[in-house]
Design a protein around this motif. Structure first.
Motif, PDB file in Angstrom:
ATOM      1  N   ALA A  97      10.203   2.354 -22.406  1.00 56.86           N
ATOM      2  CA  ALA A  97       9.655   3.615 -21.897  1.00 56.86           C
ATOM      3  C   ALA A  97       8.201   3.446 -21.485  1.00 56.86           C
ATOM      4  O   ALA A  97       7.762   3.976 -20.449  1.00 56.86           O
ATOM      5  N   ALA A  98       7.445   2.680 -22.284  1.00 55.08           N
ATOM      6  CA  ALA A  98       6.024   2.485 -21.963  1.00 55.08           C
ATOM      7  C   ALA A  98       5.851   1.815 -20.599  1.00 55.08           C
ATOM      8  O   ALA A  98       4.908   2.137 -19.849  1.00 55.08           O
ATOM      9  N   GLN A  99       6.750   0.901 -20.267  1.00 58.76           N
ATOM     10  CA  GLN A  99       6.672   0.253 -18.948  1.00 58.76           C
ATOM     11  C   GLN A  99       6.839   1.267 -17.824  1.00 58.76           C
ATOM     12  O   GLN A  99       6.101   1.258 -16.831  1.00 58.76           O
ATOM     13  N   LEU A 100       7.848   2.115 -17.975  1.00 58.12           N
ATOM     14  CA  LEU A 100       8.137   3.067 -16.896  1.00 58.12           C
ATOM     15  C   LEU A 100       7.042   4.124 -16.796  1.00 58.12           C
ATOM     16  O   LEU A 100       6.705   4.587 -15.692  1.00 58.12           O
ATOM     17  N   LEU A 101       6.484   4.506 -17.946  1.00 63.46           N
ATOM     18  CA  LEU A 101       5.382   5.475 -17.923  1.00 63.46           C
ATOM     19  C   LEU A 101       4.170   4.884 -17.206  1.00 63.46           C
ATOM     20  O   LEU A 101       3.556   5.543 -16.354  1.00 63.46           O
ATOM     21  N   ALA A 102       3.864   3.642 -17.525  1.00 65.46           N
ATOM     22  CA  ALA A 102       2.707   3.013 -16.867  1.00 65.46           C
ATOM     23  C   ALA A 102       2.966   2.817 -15.375  1.00 65.46           C
ATOM     24  O   ALA A 102       2.050   2.909 -14.556  1.00 65.46           O
ATOM     25  N   TYR A 103       4.233   2.577 -15.041  1.00 62.94           N
ATOM     26  CA  TYR A 103       4.597   2.301 -13.641  1.00 62.94           C
ATOM     27  C   TYR A 103       4.276   3.481 -12.737  1.00 62.94           C
ATOM     28  O   TYR A 103       3.867   3.309 -11.579  1.00 62.94           O
ATOM     29  N   VAL A 104       4.463   4.672 -13.248  1.00 63.58           N
ATOM     30  CA  VAL A 104       4.212   5.848 -12.399  1.00 63.58           C
ATOM     31  C   VAL A 104       2.852   6.504 -12.687  1.00 63.58           C
ATOM     32  O   VAL A 104       2.452   7.435 -11.975  1.00 63.58           O
ATOM     33  N   GLU A 105       2.141   5.995 -13.707  1.00 63.21           N
ATOM     34  CA  GLU A 105       0.853   6.587 -14.089  1.00 63.21           C
ATOM     35  C   GLU A 105      -0.152   6.449 -12.937  1.00 63.21           C
ATOM     36  O   GLU A 105      -0.329   5.361 -12.370  1.00 63.21           O
ATOM     37  N   ASP A 106      -0.779   7.577 -12.626  1.00 66.35           N
ATOM     38  CA  ASP A 106      -1.845   7.545 -11.609  1.00 66.35           C
ATOM     39  C   ASP A 106      -1.380   6.958 -10.285  1.00 66.35           C
ATOM     40  O   ASP A 106      -2.169   6.344  -9.555  1.00 66.35           O
ATOM     41  N   GLY A 107      -0.079   7.084  -9.990  1.00 65.20           N
ATOM     42  CA  GLY A 107       0.387   6.638  -8.691  1.00 65.20           C
ATOM     43  C   GLY A 107       0.470   5.134  -8.504  1.00 65.20           C
ATOM     44  O   GLY A 107       0.580   4.637  -7.377  1.00 65.20           O
ATOM     45  N   LEU A 108       0.459   4.399  -9.623  1.00 72.19           N
ATOM     46  CA  LEU A 108       0.518   2.938  -9.508  1.00 72.19           C
ATOM     47  C   LEU A 108       1.682   2.483  -8.637  1.00 72.19           C
ATOM     48  O   LEU A 108       1.533   1.616  -7.769  1.00 72.19           O
ATOM     49  N   TRP A 109       2.852   3.074  -8.888  1.00 70.66           N
ATOM     50  CA  TRP A 109       4.041   2.624  -8.154  1.00 70.66           C
ATOM     51  C   TRP A 109       3.907   2.794  -6.648  1.00 70.66           C
ATOM     52  O   TRP A 109       4.336   1.939  -5.874  1.00 70.66           O
ATOM     53  N   LEU A 110       3.286   3.897  -6.234  1.00 67.10           N
ATOM     54  CA  LEU A 110       3.154   4.120  -4.796  1.00 67.10           C
ATOM     55  C   LEU A 110       2.080   3.213  -4.207  1.00 67.10           C
ATOM     56  O   LEU A 110       2.220   2.724  -3.077  1.00 67.10           O
ATOM     57  N   ARG A 111       1.026   2.975  -4.972  1.00 66.63           N
ATOM     58  CA  ARG A 111       0.012   2.022  -4.490  1.00 66.63           C
ATOM     59  C   ARG A 111       0.640   0.652  -4.280  1.00 66.63           C
ATOM     60  O   ARG A 111       0.447   0.024  -3.241  1.00 66.63           O
ATOM     61  N   ASN A 112       1.402   0.216  -5.269  1.00 66.26           N
ATOM     62  CA  ASN A 112       2.063  -1.088  -5.146  1.00 66.26           C
ATOM     63  C   ASN A 112       2.972  -1.130  -3.924  1.00 66.26           C
ATOM     64  O   ASN A 112       2.979  -2.097  -3.159  1.00 66.26           O
ATOM     65  N   ALA A 113       3.755  -0.076  -3.767  1.00 67.12           N
ATOM     66  CA  ALA A 113       4.720  -0.054  -2.660  1.00 67.12           C
ATOM     67  C   ALA A 113       3.997  -0.077  -1.320  1.00 67.12           C
ATOM     68  O   ALA A 113       4.407  -0.764  -0.381  1.00 67.12           O
ATOM     69  N   ARG A 114       2.912   0.667  -1.247  1.00 70.08           N
ATOM     70  CA  ARG A 114       2.163   0.681   0.022  1.00 70.08           C
ATOM     71  C   ARG A 114       1.595  -0.697   0.346  1.00 70.08           C
ATOM     72  O   ARG A 114       1.625  -1.129   1.487  1.00 70.08           O
ATOM     73  N   GLN A 115       1.114  -1.366  -0.692  1.00 73.32           N
ATOM     74  CA  GLN A 115       0.592  -2.708  -0.455  1.00 73.32           C
ATOM     75  C   GLN A 115       1.672  -3.621   0.107  1.00 73.32           C
ATOM     76  O   GLN A 115       1.443  -4.336   1.084  1.00 73.32           O
ATOM     77  N   ALA A 116       2.836  -3.572  -0.494  1.00 72.09           N
ATOM     78  CA  ALA A 116       3.941  -4.430  -0.033  1.00 72.09           C
ATOM     79  C   ALA A 116       4.358  -4.039   1.378  1.00 72.09           C
ATOM     80  O   ALA A 116       4.532  -4.898   2.258  1.00 72.09           O
ATOM     81  N   ASN A 117       4.482  -2.735   1.603  1.00 72.22           N
ATOM     82  CA  ASN A 117       4.874  -2.271   2.942  1.00 72.22           C
ATOM     83  C   ASN A 117       3.830  -2.675   3.985  1.00 72.22           C
ATOM     84  O   ASN A 117       4.175  -3.037   5.121  1.00 72.22           O
ATOM     85  N   ASP A 118       2.579  -2.595   3.593  1.00 72.54           N
ATOM     86  CA  ASP A 118       1.509  -2.914   4.551  1.00 72.54           C
ATOM     87  C   ASP A 118       1.559  -4.376   4.989  1.00 72.54           C
ATOM     88  O   ASP A 118       1.319  -4.696   6.155  1.00 72.54           O
ATOM     89  N   ILE A 119       1.892  -5.235   4.042  1.00 71.25           N
ATOM     90  CA  ILE A 119       2.002  -6.652   4.413  1.00 71.25           C
ATOM     91  C   ILE A 119       3.158  -6.834   5.395  1.00 71.25           C
ATOM     92  O   ILE A 119       3.035  -7.558   6.391  1.00 71.25           O
ATOM     93  N   ALA A 120       4.247  -6.135   5.131  1.00 65.06           N
ATOM     94  CA  ALA A 120       5.385  -6.232   6.056  1.00 65.06           C
ATOM     95  C   ALA A 120       5.017  -5.679   7.424  1.00 65.06           C
ATOM     96  O   ALA A 120       5.407  -6.245   8.459  1.00 65.06           O
ATOM     97  N   ALA A 121       4.266  -4.594   7.419  1.00 69.73           N
ATOM     98  CA  ALA A 121       3.855  -4.008   8.699  1.00 69.73           C
ATOM     99  C   ALA A 121       2.934  -4.959   9.452  1.00 69.73           C
ATOM    100  O   ALA A 121       2.980  -5.058  10.689  1.00 69.73           O
ATOM    101  N   ARG A 122       2.106  -5.645   8.700  1.00 72.02           N
ATOM    102  CA  ARG A 122       1.204  -6.634   9.321  1.00 72.02           C
ATOM    103  C   ARG A 122       2.024  -7.741   9.982  1.00 72.02           C
ATOM    104  O   ARG A 122       1.721  -8.183  11.093  1.00 72.02           O
TER     105      ARG A 122
END
Lengths: 354, 354, 354, 354
Positions: free
Chosen positions: B252-277
């Motif tokens: 549970a602690a992993q999943l809580l940290a994953y979405v805390e403060d938008g971490l998951w979306l920041r990570n996803a955007r970084q990955a998507n941005d590299i693909a877009a590049r």
């Protein structure tokens, strides 16, 4: 994160899985979190895990990290039994009483067949009798396929090497496989003072469920295959069981840290010592006899309901079973103070109840 | 610990599961490692997880942490389909091509039935046609039970909300359930810019496989049930599938940290941005057309074998599929330098190959 | 007993299972109904069945009587495939379209994988392509385990010996097993004019589903194992599948009567002849092309809906499939008059529809 | 056909399945063998079967003919239990000892849980105790799903109506289903002299395995569903289990003939009478006590090995079990002469053995 402030002091004997993880294991995750690594076990940590455990067990083993002990047991037994197999276990065995028949599920219908014996263990004579009347070759009967020993037993006793060898000798004679549910393998090992090899393949064990979680592990146990012919089926069954992490390096790192520098045995000794401290204290309490010898980190007592109520009122945490049976499990991070608090509370309520 | 020295610089597009875990998640494990906690999900972190995800999805959800995406998919689909069910999926869907028929296993024989469509997606018209000829009520045919969408698709495209709604409308009309395999849910969410609710239950999804591992997670994904009637079967099936950790607080602690403060979306955007590049760079390379729109963090190219060989010789890591197809997956921790190195290498070998 | 008075004259092409049983088979039941006999196949009739079919197939075979063709196929394939296996079949194969994924169920999750080809048959080249990209040794992929041929095909065509040999040669090369679904084995045999041995094990078949029901049988088909290593698993799996009659003598007696004095081939020829009569008549009907060569006892036509309606109004019984496809199956006890009545009706409605 | 000349006179108590079929049943097959009939149960005989058995049981029932009693039991229990269910049965129950765990297989892992009781029956108190400690709602325990009663019991005793009602009342209280394995249903019915309705649904039974084979049947038993909600799952599961004959009219005709004019009860009475004749004779033999009351058509005796050897030498056929236990089963076509021959032989060898 939750504001986690347990009311001090902790007196928690509910289970060894309520305890912490060894900090070394979390540190190992941080250390492994660098660079990229091939997925699904193709990484360096998993390769090292194979080598390290092969050294530890003094033979070439194949280690499959899995999420839980239930997965380890059920998938190991499914690899050792055809769908029409009978799997012999103690009546009290965890696979029989506490895994929702996962073995029956993963195997496609193998039948857990309980065998009597003392202290949560299977008696070799009882197994011999069961095998003698199993109806080998009769297609209307589940066919003997495997035997599984819970070490330490589900009543806190430990199989001696002679007992294990007697059982695996029967298995060999009848052409069936031998599995050990080592959810508390380290506790048993610490008790017996033998080597991992002596406790397993040298005593005739084919596949081991290697528990770590209950002894300071984090999120990972393992299946250890000594019998090479069990490996291919395990490899693919684990994948389709959803038990193969893509970032396997973080599972392997946990298991590597668990055995590094003897951490696992230190943890097990600590837990066993707390149980021994309780056992010693019980000797002074007239009329209180554990249900089984206290040989690992568990204590089972049948006590008047009023005593159990009293313990709970004193903040002692433990599990109650039908028949006024109480189970006290010692965590690797349990303290002598917890044991003493339990004994004090117990002594007081026993005095009152008489 | 292995002496882990990857040859710098890393140019690793093998998979998003070759990447690191977000350090915040490992830190969360350390933070959760204090005191005792009830086992098997009876702890405070798991309770908080339910509340936190219910807020995130703007409805009461039940979150079941699981070890892997395969477990999430197969157990979710087994909860939505009887053993005699047909589960509709894209031909390229991960459940269909890369999970060793775990769905068939956990469900006791449900049949994955592939439906055509563009870019690794299922076309609503194709699903409609399949349902129309399914033989509902005919006992010799697997009966329509569920549809599963892989979001993002297995060719790196993203289902738009309209597409999802069209498919779930068909599901509703035919009385079947809708599942989303969200192994790359955050990548799709980042792409679409909608809310988690809009992408799931508001669009008709009953159960979601919530991926974290591929996007900076560590050892934990989740099943998220929007449909309450799927919950009881899931709860016990997960236990007998060996997917319920006793020390659940650390999942549970992993999943809580994953979405805390938008971490998951920041990570996803970084990955998507590299693909877009990479996508932007490809536009300058004549004759190179991705197999599907690059809408998340994956790039699929069909290239001359000599070019693929050249990339490998330059140290670019990626997976080759039959037919000279290359898959490049962008990790959350991939760097622009990696993208640029890929493009440089690609440009050079393309020039030579003509 | 029902007052069974079908409206004369019968024009019934619904299926070959709507027909009668050969009276010889019922007579055999009466003849076997004397004295006592050991249960579950320990009787003299079942022993004789083994010998008689071993003579018939010119090799030692093991015959397992079963209740239905679905049981024969699913249990045979489950014996040839591990739970993680892929079983290759034609897209139109009965196992794939009409047995509710019994194969997936009995095997514990094997995956039917469809292979294209003409006329309901599997093309060797398509199988070769599928095997080449199957991902052998990759644990995330169902592993090639078996190929199954439907003989005659589900569109009424017949595999030639060369076609069979090409497919089983591929199977051998890739280390997988070859199964034949011989629901209409006798029809194919009558067509080809070869021996049972030539059509099966001499052509590389490991296990045969031996159909009798559709060709004048009563309540019994069989699995015939040419590969001895498939026998032990079959024996016990059939028992736990509830497919082993305790009064097995009455099943064996059916199969013995079925092949006695060539009854099965006579029946098959009669059915094939009726189909050939229809085929000949169709040649005079411009614009009517069967979907596949009429090589056994089935005729598939795509016709205007108005023509299909017209046939039905004329009392012609047959099955309609999506896309205005009509299936006409010739029973062993179908008559030339039925064929002629079909042709007359067809000719009339085709004329009108133009 | 084999040259079947059993050595006269027959003294065959091996099983009731070694006997003949009632000639009326074979005659019914011949009578049904006219014209064409829709397949898979769409015929007139199967429709009549539903009506006839609904009359017989005085309520609307759904009858599913199946090939064997194992199929009836396992599929009925699989329809009443989820994969994670516990199915309570007597320790000696046929489902538990003689069906190779078919129930575990067809249900996807339900667990047969044995309950003690006298004479091969389950004691209501023992069931109550088992249910009380089953751990309802605990996901690590198989969850109570169904109870199954073997009527007559596997030691030849018969459950009285009160006993059945006591058990089904417990089932109702705990929200679980009640199944009866009526392999010897007619024998029990003949013994009790009640109606089929009283013995089943009026006593709380949800689904019945209706045995015919052991009582003069040929190749067909049945599942009879009193609980309508069990019907849809049964219908499709039977199909994918390969238990739905395409020429179903010939199965329905057997069952219709079996109950026509009370044939089944006449047969059962004949078998029971032979057993009663043996029971009466045993009373004169000092020291010989049956293991259970002889209430149907089975007699179980524990005898000196030398006596069992003597019986065999005299040509008496029966089954020996471990512990010098002999089972004598009376066929519907057993004769008083057989019973007398058994008694004579028994008396002689008992005299010698003392």
């Amino acid at each position: 994160m939750p504001d986690h402030r347990p009311a001090p002091p902790i007196i928690d004997f509910r289970s060894d899985n309520t305890g912490r993880a060894a900090p070394e294991i979390i540190a190992a995750l941080a250390a492994a979190n660098e660079g990229t690594a091939a997925g699904y076990g193709g990484d360096e940590w998993t390769a090292l895990l194979q080598r390290r455990f092969s050294e530890l067990f003094e033979t070439a083993v194949r280690v499959f990290p899995v999420a839980t002990g239930t997965a380890a047991n059920a998938l190991a037994l499914a690899a050792l039994s055809p769908p029409w197999g009978a799997v012999y276990c103690s009546e009290q065995a965890h696979v029989n009483t506490a895994e929702a028949n996962a073995t029956g599920f993963f195997s496609g219908g193998a039948k857990l067949t309980s065998v009597t014996g003392p202290h949560g263990k299977m008696a070799p004579e009882a197994l011999a009798a069961a095998l003698a009347t199993a109806g080998v070759g009769q297609s209307h009967r589940s066919q003997p396929a495997a035997v599984t020993l819970t070490q330490a037993s589900d009543l806190g006793a430990v199989y001696g090497l002679d007992e294990i060898r007697a059982i695996t000798a029967l298995a060999r004679t009848h052409g069936i496989k031998a599995h050990m549910d080592g959810a508390r393998f380290a506790n048993a090992l610490a008790r017996l003072g033998c080597t991992p090899a002596e406790l397993t393949w040298r005593a005739g064990i084919d596949v081991l469920s290697f528990g770590a979680t209950k002894n300071g592990g984090l999120l990972c146990d393992a299946i250890i295959a000594f019998a090479p012919d069990a490996v291919p089926a395990l490899a693919i069954q684990l994948r389709r069981a959803g038990q193969v992490w893509s970032k396997m390096r973080f599972a392997a790192a946990q298991l590597l840290a668990y055995v590094e520098d003897g951490l696992w045995l230190r943890n097990a000794r600590q837990a066993n010592d707390i149980a021994a401290r309780i056992a010693a204290g019980l000797r002074d309490l007239p009329g209180v006899a554990p249900l089984a010898p206290i040989e690992a980190n568990e204590v089972f007592l049948q006590l008047p309901a009023s005593v159990l109520d009293g313990l709970e009122q004193d903040g002692v945490r433990f599990f109650r079973r039908p028949g006024d049976i109480a189970r006290f499990v010692c965590r690797f991070d349990a303290t002598p103070a917890e044991a003493d608090a339990l004994l004090v509370s117990l002594r007081r309520h026993l005095a009152t109840s008489r």
